[in-house]
Design a protein around this motif. Sequence first.
Motif, mmCIF file in Angstrom:
data_model
loop_
_atom_site.group_PDB
_atom_site.id
_atom_site.type_symbol
_atom_site.label_atom_id
_atom_site.label_comp_id
_atom_site.label_asym_id
_atom_site.label_seq_id
_atom_site.Cartn_x
_atom_site.Cartn_y
_atom_site.Cartn_z
ATOM 1 N N THR A 79 -7.957 -45.679 -6.686
ATOM 2 C CA THR A 79 -6.786 -45.817 -5.831
ATOM 3 C C THR A 79 -6.004 -47.053 -6.261
ATOM 4 O O THR A 79 -6.357 -47.725 -7.229
ATOM 5 C CB THR A 79 -7.178 -45.973 -4.342
ATOM 6 N N ARG A 80 -4.952 -47.385 -5.505
ATOM 7 C CA ARG A 80 -4.143 -48.570 -5.808
ATOM 8 C C ARG A 80 -4.654 -49.793 -5.048
ATOM 9 O O ARG A 80 -4.003 -50.841 -5.033
ATOM 10 C CB ARG A 80 -2.669 -48.293 -5.470
ATOM 11 N N LYS A 81 -5.826 -49.679 -4.441
ATOM 12 C CA LYS A 81 -6.432 -50.818 -3.737
ATOM 13 C C LYS A 81 -7.138 -51.709 -4.746
ATOM 14 O O LYS A 81 -8.358 -51.817 -4.792
ATOM 15 C CB LYS A 81 -7.406 -50.328 -2.658
ATOM 16 N N THR A 82 -6.331 -52.348 -5.579
ATOM 17 C CA THR A 82 -6.848 -53.171 -6.661
ATOM 18 C C THR A 82 -6.554 -54.646 -6.393
ATOM 19 O O THR A 82 -5.794 -54.990 -5.495
ATOM 20 C CB THR A 82 -6.218 -52.761 -7.993
ATOM 21 N N THR A 83 -7.142 -55.519 -7.220
ATOM 22 C CA THR A 83 -6.972 -56.956 -7.061
ATOM 23 C C THR A 83 -5.681 -57.409 -7.753
ATOM 24 O O THR A 83 -5.531 -57.163 -8.956
ATOM 25 C CB THR A 83 -8.160 -57.708 -7.690
ATOM 26 N N ARG A 90 -5.455 -55.845 -11.971
ATOM 27 C CA ARG A 90 -5.402 -54.384 -11.896
ATOM 28 C C ARG A 90 -5.686 -53.715 -13.224
ATOM 29 O O ARG A 90 -6.414 -52.718 -13.286
ATOM 30 C CB ARG A 90 -4.044 -53.932 -11.375
ATOM 31 N N SER A 121 -8.860 -37.690 0.227
ATOM 32 C CA SER A 121 -9.079 -39.133 0.259
ATOM 33 C C SER A 121 -9.442 -39.566 1.672
ATOM 34 O O SER A 121 -9.242 -38.828 2.624
ATOM 35 C CB SER A 121 -7.816 -39.869 -0.216
ATOM 36 N N THR A 136 -10.981 -42.337 -4.337
ATOM 37 C CA THR A 136 -11.729 -43.304 -3.537
ATOM 38 C C THR A 136 -11.607 -44.694 -4.134
ATOM 39 O O THR A 136 -11.558 -44.862 -5.359
ATOM 40 C CB THR A 136 -13.221 -42.911 -3.459
ATOM 41 N N SER A 137 -11.565 -45.690 -3.272
ATOM 42 C CA SER A 137 -11.563 -47.081 -3.732
ATOM 43 C C SER A 137 -12.981 -47.603 -3.925
ATOM 44 O O SER A 137 -13.171 -48.705 -4.446
ATOM 45 C CB SER A 137 -10.816 -47.974 -2.730
ATOM 46 N N GLN A 177 -13.526 -51.140 -5.659
ATOM 47 C CA GLN A 177 -13.329 -52.198 -4.655
ATOM 48 C C GLN A 177 -14.678 -52.537 -4.026
ATOM 49 O O GLN A 177 -15.333 -51.694 -3.440
ATOM 50 C CB GLN A 177 -12.347 -51.723 -3.581
#
Length: 310
Positions: free
Chosen positions: A138-142, A146, A270, A291-292, A296
Amino acid sequence: MASSHGELRHLLPESYKRLVASWLEEDCPSFDYGGFVVGESEGEARLLGKSKGVVAGVPFFDEVFKQLGCTVEWHVKEGETIEPVRQCATVRGPIRKILLGERVALNILARCSGIATKSSSLVNALRSHGWKGTLAGTRKTTPGFRVVEKYGILVGGADPHRHDLSSMTMLKDNHVWACANKSGSTKSIESIASAIPVAVDAAKAAGGFATKVEVECRSIEEANAAIGAGADVIMLDNFTPEGVREAAKQLKTEWASKGKPPGTFLIEVSGGLTESNAATYASDDVDILSTSSIHQGTGIVDFSLKVSLR
């Protein structure tokens, strides 16, 4: 992940080299006191893999030491699963420079390898259940990290999904309502489902033929509205496993009878997917599980550098 099309490192933008430079600067913004003590003697260091996992992040590790005037000889391939304790590489150059890059290089390698390991584990688990779809991140990155995290996902055999807001149009409920409100049409809109066509039309007008549109849907009604409006990807968000399987089958079957055969749109699932439950959401009618959990809050693969003089 061994790609039959070439080396994954060739995907990386030149900007990753500037990121590496900034990470080195962050770690030593002024004086290198430890390096002063060591001096300029030449030597080498053994990169040891101290826990089981998939090796990932080789281009970043290499670039750290390249910028410091050192060389790296790898004894394992990226994407290979190692058992501890394994010598993975040898770094050669001035000891001061090796130690200057040590922590930055190890941090990147450990984190990237941890993501690749988690991604590979979940891909293999899903394949063992016979599912042939796509596992995606997903786009739930640091922020600022990234490219490393997305790269780790790729090495682990999963799909990185969209890299940023420019990669694809993702319409969530807030986008849909905000679009309807901007157009002044909220008085005639009674639900998210009835507002979706307005948002999809606006997205397609802005992105053109080259930009896919994905719509987050929380019900069959919303999914039907999105498909009818021409969305490319339908995300079933926070459904139960049974609800996902039923909804995906219903959507594929009903829209095929209306002239939209499989492949005309994709169904993504998701929301709360982990290694322990992802397989329960998988079915032949589900194209993508995102999924993150594969990037994450994952663990690391433990590495260390052991220096010796020549």
